[in-house]
Structure formats: structure tokens, C-alpha cells
Motif scaffolding. Structure first.
Motif, short mmCIF file in Angstrom:
data_model
loop_
_atom_site.label_atom_id
_atom_site.label_comp_id
_atom_site.label_asym_id
_atom_site.label_seq_id
_atom_site.Cartn_x
_atom_site.Cartn_y
_atom_site.Cartn_z
N UNK A 41 0.87 -1.16 0.12
CA UNK A 41 0.01 0.12 0.00
C UNK A 41 0.94 1.34 -0.02
N UNK A 42 2.00 1.05 0.86
CA UNK A 42 2.74 2.34 0.85
C UNK A 42 3.36 2.59 -0.59
N UNK A 43 3.86 1.52 -1.27
CA UNK A 43 4.22 1.69 -2.66
C UNK A 43 3.27 2.14 -3.52
N UNK A 44 2.14 1.82 -3.30
CA UNK A 44 1.00 2.16 -4.45
C UNK A 44 0.64 3.61 -4.16
N UNK A 45 0.46 4.01 -2.94
CA UNK A 45 -0.27 5.13 -2.72
C UNK A 45 0.53 6.25 -1.96
N UNK A 46 1.32 5.93 -0.87
CA UNK A 46 2.12 6.70 -0.28
C UNK A 46 3.42 7.39 -1.25
N UNK A 47 4.12 6.44 -1.79
CA UNK A 47 5.17 6.74 -2.76
C UNK A 47 4.92 7.81 -3.87
N UNK A 48 4.01 7.33 -4.66
CA UNK A 48 3.49 8.55 -5.40
C UNK A 48 3.46 9.84 -4.90
N UNK A 49 2.64 10.11 -3.86
CA UNK A 49 2.15 11.31 -3.26
C UNK A 49 3.55 11.91 -2.90
N UNK A 87 10.02 -2.13 0.95
CA UNK A 87 9.35 -1.79 -0.08
C UNK A 87 8.98 -0.29 -0.46
N UNK A 88 9.31 0.58 0.65
CA UNK A 88 8.78 2.00 0.62
C UNK A 88 10.09 2.77 0.68
N UNK A 89 11.29 2.23 1.30
CA UNK A 89 12.21 3.34 1.57
C UNK A 89 13.29 3.49 0.77
N UNK A 90 13.34 2.92 -0.61
CA UNK A 90 14.47 3.29 -1.48
C UNK A 90 15.20 2.20 -1.40
N UNK A 91 16.41 2.27 -0.40
CA UNK A 91 17.01 1.12 -0.30
C UNK A 91 18.68 1.31 -0.52
N UNK A 92 19.12 2.82 -0.85
CA UNK A 92 20.24 2.90 -0.93
C UNK A 92 20.84 3.54 0.46
N UNK A 93 22.08 3.26 0.38
CA UNK A 93 22.87 3.57 1.89
C UNK A 93 23.10 5.24 1.86
#
Lengths: 322, 252
Positions: free
Chosen positions: A149-157, A257-263
Motif C-alpha cells: 500500500x505504501x508503494x502504491x499510494x504513499x510513494x507517488x504522493x 518496499x517503501x524506503x528506496x534502499x540506498x545507503x
């Protein structure tokens, strides 16, 4: 009817007592002994598990520290485990986890506390009957679903916000909305149910007479809640917060899923890697020193959770202990 | 001869369908101790709570009739609950200090009513603790948690807490039933002091206590006032046989 039943129980008990006096071990007594040993074994299993996990984490997390040195791994910020000249600094990963958890708690705990107050003190029964099951359902949703849900809704916002905030910025690295702030928001929602239900239980356990005493002094309901009921429920609320911190710190899937993932340095709009997500995303292919370094990350995470459990409890609770 | 502080007229109270107080008409004298006695469930605690509208907090309560404080109906519309409860304080059965320091417990009421001046709060705390005869025991530990006090001390603290908002009436719901005899004695001595400046209404199960501290006594049975009057007269020669039986311990 009841009396006759009690009489029968009494007679049976008398019979057993006299039997055991004659030296025969009764059936009941054997069951007692058996039950007691089953309880003991079960109880010690938990203790055993904690010890085993602790030993295992230390045994596997320490080698990388020994090989690289504490400074090189814990206080260095370059994480390039697969480069030709590899570097294993996890400082940013640690800071990201701490910042993400802190932010999630900062956002989630006040909301959760007010919800608990609403449920325990304010809400009319029909309304509480709607809100409480919703909160309980929230606890049952698998963490990966929060992530989706975070990916689909929060990230675009978040991406739109990011575009607006950093328009024309030459230095900002755009993340598509997958950043520390998104992770913290998802975590804040995820800790809600735990913090709400544990605090609500604590609020309900506050004796009615304390409320009455406050009202009898002329205090309003709201004054009573904030000045008497919440302070009285403090130990339980501290437990709720500690559980929430533990949950936020230990969460991997949704954050992944929502934090990107780079250091990166943990700034709100930066893509970040948490302690948990480093493990999840790299353990599959890591080998050698990289693998050992990941276990060190696991050990650090474990250490943080332990510290939170022991220290936070002491600090927050200690102030007005009996 | 004391004036009348509180008068109830034809006071009826219902919990749902249960008729808990039946047409109670009673005068409570100012600057005197009035004891309410009677078996469990007779309505004496309910009557007590009707005097500062604490029953309002219970769901399903319906009240008819009048309760006048200095001639003013406290159930009239537009009555300020905060002002009423400030004038009519209450002490409960279980000692129940708030989970904060001794000082903050006493200062709680004045702060609720807007007092912020540290100097005035200090003065109120000392005066209230002195009036409740617990100043000597607490003056060196005002910042310590009130939970550290003994049960009897906690109850005197609760009395001090109630006194801190300068009430005119003090309602006490079995204030000594959770205490040991020595603490009970201290509270009773305190009551005799307090009645010089406060109107005290006390619910008690203890006949000796009523006889020792109360100027007036009212005997409740099944929601009705069976007999009321000067304590001396009631204990020496009650008119109603039920009152005589109860006082003699043959009832309830």
C-alpha cells in the motif's frame, strides 16, 4: 443444586485426602506432578531460546568486527561490500534505522495514545464498537501488505511532494518517493494497533475512584484524563511505547518496499537502507566477509532491541516508582 | 444553634428501574457533623453523592426533587458543576492519592481552578496539610510520591486535598472503613476539629463512630429515611423499633 455439587466435590476431596494418608499415590497427585513438569519445561524453553539466540548472534556477529575493527564497521559510513576494494561501514544504516524508528514513534505514539484515550474514556459505546475492531484488524494485516500500500499510494504522493520541494535543486537525488519519510509514515501506522491496545488496557485498569476524586475536586473530564488518568496509566503506556519501538525497529518487509534502499545519510527525502532491509536484501547473495558483516548488522539490531527493552523501561518508569 | 446548610426536599433517585432514594426530605446543619447510617444498599452513599452531583457520572440515573445548598437548587439548569464541587468536597472510602507527589496532590485542586502562583500554592499546601493534621509527617517529603505514605496517612492526605479548594461542605463516604483502629481514631479527632469550620456529612457502618463524632444522625433503610435527629437522642431512645434494632446491632 449448587450446594449439592459443592458437597460432592468436598466428599471427593475428603476421599482423596484420606487415600493419600494411607500412602497410596492417587491419580490426581500423579497428574499434578506431570503438569508441573510440563509447565517447567515450557517455561525453560523460552529462557533457552533467548540464550541460544543471544549466543548465536554474538558468535556470528563478532568475527566481522574482529577482522575489520570496531571503527571500520560501526563508525564508518562507506558501505561497498562487493567492490574490488570492499568497505563495510554501517554507520548510515544504523542511523537510518534509529532515525526511521524515532520518526515513526514521534508520529505514531501521540496518535495512538489519543485513540486509546478516546476508546477507554470518551467514546460512546456504539462508536467504540466500530473503532476497536478496526484497530484490531489493523494489527492482523501482514506487514508486506502495508509495504504494498505504501508503494502504491504513499510513494507517488511523496514523489509529487518531492518534485515540488526540490524543483530546480541541483544536488537533490530524486527517489521517486521511496524515502525515509515514507518508511517512517508506514511504520507509524504499523505501530498504532499495538500501542493503542496496550495503552487502552492500561487506561482501563486505572481505578474508577481516581477519576471520581478528580471530578469531585471540580475537574472536568478532559482535565481528569490528562492530569490523573494518563499519569496513573504511565507504566502500561511505557510498555506500549517500548513494544511499538521494538516493532518499528524490527520491521523489514514493509520498510524494504517503501524506503528506496540506498545507503545514505538519513534525511527525510533520501533513499535509505535500514538495518533490517540490509539483511533482507543482501543476505541472499552475500558471502565471506560481506556475510559476516551482515551478521554484525543483525547483532547491532538485536542489541538495539535489547537496549530499548531494558533501558527505556528503566528510564521512563523509574521516575515515580513506589 | 446552627443554620441549615443543605436541605433536600422529596428527593427521589432511580438507577434505571431501581428506586434507590424514596422521597428523602432532610435538613443538614451547618458546621456540624451529620452521620448517615443504615445497612448496605440502603441508599446512604447514593444520598451522599446526590449532594455534590457525583451520581451524574453514573449512567441511567434519574433524579426528582430538590437539593438546596444555602437555599439554591443545585440541580437547577445552569448550575456550574466546577463551582458546586469546589464548595462541596468529597472523601472516598479507599484512600486514593493521585500518582504524583504529596505536594502535587494537594495543589491539584487549586491548579484546576487556575492558581499558578508558586507562593500561594505553597501556602495552600501547608495550610491544607496542617488542617488535615498531617503536616508534621509530610513537611520534609513534600516532593516524594504520595503512594509512599501509609493507608491512614493517605486518607488524611485525601482530606487535605479536598480541603485545599476551600470547600464549605465535606462529604465522606465511609472514610475509615479501610483503615486500622489507630488511623481511624486520628481521622475521628480530625473530624471534631473540622466541624468548627466545615459542614461534614459522613456515611459510616460503625455505630460507635457515629455516636462519637456526629451531632446529628439519620437512619436509612431501603432508600427511605426512617428516623433522623440529634445523635444523642437517636442513640438513647429511638422512636422507631427498626432504628433501635439497627443501632443495637440486631439488624443488617
Amino acid at each position: 443444586m449448587d450446594i449439592r455439587l459443592q458437597q460432592a466435590d468436598y466428599n471427593r476431596a475428603q476421599g482423596e485426602a484420606s487415600m493419600s494418608l494411607t500412602g497410596k499415590r492417587s491419580h490426581t497427585q500423579r497428574i499434578e506432578v506431570l503438569a508441573e513438569s510440563v509447565f517447567t519445561v515450557c517455561a525453560f524453553f523460552a529462557v533457552f531460546a533467548v540464550f541460544a539466540i543471544t549466543l548465536y548472534m554474538i558468535a556470528n556477529g563478532v568475527p566481522a568486527i574482529c577482522r575489520l575493527g570496531v571503527r571500520e564497521i560501526l563508525f564508518s559510513s562507506v558501505w561497498k561490500p562487493t567492490a574490488a576494494d570492499p568497505s563495510f561501514g554501517i554507520l548510515y544504516v544504523i542511523l537510518s534505522s534509529v532515525a526511521g524508528t524515532a520518526l515513526a514513534v514521534l508520529l505514531g505514539v501521540p496518535a495512538a495514545l489519543l485513540t486509546a484515550v478516546f476508546l477507554a474514556e470518551v467514546a460512546p459505546r456504539p462508536l467504540a464498537a466500530v473503532v476497536r475492531p478496526a484497530v484490531e484488524l489493523l494489527a492482523g494485516i501482514p506487514s508486506v501488505v502495508y509495504g504494498l500500500l505504501g508503494m502504491l499510494i504513499l510513494n507517488p504522493l511523496m514523489y509529487r511532494l518531492e518534485q515540488r520541494l526540490f524543483r530546480g535543486s541541483g544536488t537533490h537525488q530524486f527517489t521517486g518517493g521511496a524515502n525515509l519519510l515514507s518508511a517512517a509514515l508506514v511504520l507509524a501506522v504499523m505501530i498504532l494497533p499495538t500501542v493503542i491496545s496496550v495503552s487502552e488496557t492500561a487506561l482501563r485498569a486505572v481505578p474508577e475512584q481516581l477519576r471520581a476524586s478528580s471530578m469531585a475536586l471540580g475537574a472536568s473530564r478532559i482535565q481528569t484524563i490528562f492530569r490523573v488518568v494518563l499519569p496513573a496509566a504511565r507504566p502500561g503506556i511505557v510498555t506500549a511505547v517500548v513494544l511499538g519501538v521494538g516493532r518499528a525497529m524490527g520491521e523489514a518487509m514493509a520498510v524494504n518496499l517503501v524506503s528506496g534502499g540506498s545507503v545514505n545519510v538519513p534525511l527525510p527525502f533520501s533513499s535509505v537502507r535500514f538495518l533490517t532491509t540490509a539483511l533482507v536484501s543482501e543476505m541472499g547473495y552475500a558471502e565471506g566477509l560481506h556475510r559476516q558483516a551482515l551478521f554484525t548488522i543483525g547483532l547491532v539490531l538485536f542489541g538495539f532491541i535489547m537496549i530499548v527493552n531494558i533501558l527505556l523501561h528503566r528510564i521512563l518508569r523509574g521516575a515515580d516508582g513506589p | 444553634m446552627n443554620g441549615i446548610k443543605i436541605e433536600t426536599t422529596d428527593l427521589n433517585l432511580y438507577y434505571g428501574n431501581h428506586h434507590a432514594l424514596k422521597a428523602v426530605t432532610m435538613d443538614i446543619r451547618a458546621d456540624a457533623v451529620t452521620a448517615l447510617i443504615g445497612p448496605s444498599g440502603c441508599g446512604k452513599s447514593t444520598f451522599l453523592k446526590a449532594l455534590n452531583r457525583m451520581n451524574d457520572l453514573t449512567k441511567g440515573v434519574r433524579i426528582t426533587g430538590r437539593v438546596r445548598l444555602d437555599g439554591v437548587d443545585i440541580y437547577a439548569s445552569g448550575v456550574d458543576m466546577t463551582a458546586l464541587r469546589r464548595r462541596v468536597g468529597m472523601v472516598f472510602q479507599q484512600p486514593n492519592p493521585f500518582p504524583m507527589s504529596i505536594y502535587d496532590n494537594i495543589a491539584y485542586g487549586p491548579r484546576i481552578h487556575g492558581e499558578k502562583s508558586r507562593a500561594r500554592l505553597d501556602a495552600v499546601v501547608e495550610r491544607s496539610l496542617r488542617r488535615a493534621a498531617i503536616w508534621e509527617e509530610t513537611k520534609d517529603r513534600l516532593k516524594k510520591p504520595a503512594a509512599g505514605l501509609s493507608g491512614g496517612q493517605q486518607q488524611r492526605l485525601c482530606i487535605a486535598r479536598a480541603l485545599a479548594v476551600e470547600p464549605e461542605v465535606l462529604l465522606m463516604d465511609e472514610p475509615t472503613s479501610a483503615l486500622d483502629p489507630a488511623s481511624t481514631l486520628k481521622i475521628e479527632e480530625l473530624l471534631l476539629q473540622l466541624k468548627r469550620s466545615y459542614t461534614v456529612v459522613i456515611v459510616t457502618h460503625n455505630m460507635q463512630q457515629a455516636a462519637r463524632v456526629a451531632d446529628d444522625t439519620a437512619f436509612f433503610l431501603a432508600g427511605e429515611v426512617i428516623e433522623k435527629g440529634r445523635t444523642k437522642r437517636l442513640f438513647s431512645g429511638a422512636q422507631d423499633t427498626r432504628t433501635r434494632d439497627y443501632i443495637a446491632g440486631r439488624y443488617g
